[in-house]
Write an enzyme that holds these catalytic residues in place. Structure first.
Site, mmCIF file in Angstrom:
data_model
loop_
_atom_site.group_PDB
_atom_site.id
_atom_site.type_symbol
_atom_site.label_atom_id
_atom_site.label_comp_id
_atom_site.label_asym_id
_atom_site.label_seq_id
_atom_site.Cartn_x
_atom_site.Cartn_y
_atom_site.Cartn_z
ATOM 1 N N CYS A 138 0.831 -1.214 0.000
ATOM 2 C CA CYS A 138 0.000 0.000 0.000
ATOM 3 C C CYS A 138 0.865 1.264 0.000
ATOM 4 O O CYS A 138 1.534 1.569 0.992
ATOM 5 C CB CYS A 138 -0.904 -0.045 1.241
ATOM 6 N N CYS A 185 0.056 3.835 2.680
ATOM 7 C CA CYS A 185 0.500 3.334 3.989
ATOM 8 C C CYS A 185 1.972 3.671 4.200
ATOM 9 O O CYS A 185 2.380 4.105 5.283
ATOM 10 C CB CYS A 185 0.313 1.821 4.081
#
Length: 107
Positions: free
Chosen positions: A31, A34
């Site tokens: 991600c 993230c």
């Protein structure tokens, strides 16, 4: 203070039973957003050491926790006080936005 990795097995003891307010970062290695907020959370873990605990839950490795807390998009930051989620931020946010939520958590 460092960020504590939390698993399905340790979520209750590290988050629900914590004496401190907790910020739970639900993330995944693949991600991009993230990864973008990870350094911010590292800084905040140092800045709020002893007042707030910051933990990370790998969404891929801990599907039971992800399902139990109702996360459908990552990154999700859950803000917990006395074992209950009181707020959340979904997606990547700048440091001032995350800091504001932590300050609300401490208020």
């Amino acid at each position: 203070m460092s960020i504590t990795p939390v698993t399905d097995e340790t979520f209750a003891s590290e988050v629900v039973e914590s004496d401190l307010p907790v910020v739970v970062d639900i993330w995944a290695a693949w991600c991009g957003p993230c990864k973008a907020i990870a350094p911010i959370l590292d800084q905040l873990a140092v800045e709020y050491a002893g007042r707030v605990k910051i933990v990370k839950v790998d969404a891929d490795a801990n599907p039971d926790t992800v399902a139990a807390v109702g996360v459908t998009s990552i990154p999700t930051l859950g803000f917990y006080r006395a074992g209950k989620r009181v707020d959340a931020l979904i997606g990547a946010h700048p440091k001032p936005a995350i800091t504001a939520k932590i300050e609300e958590l401490l208020a």
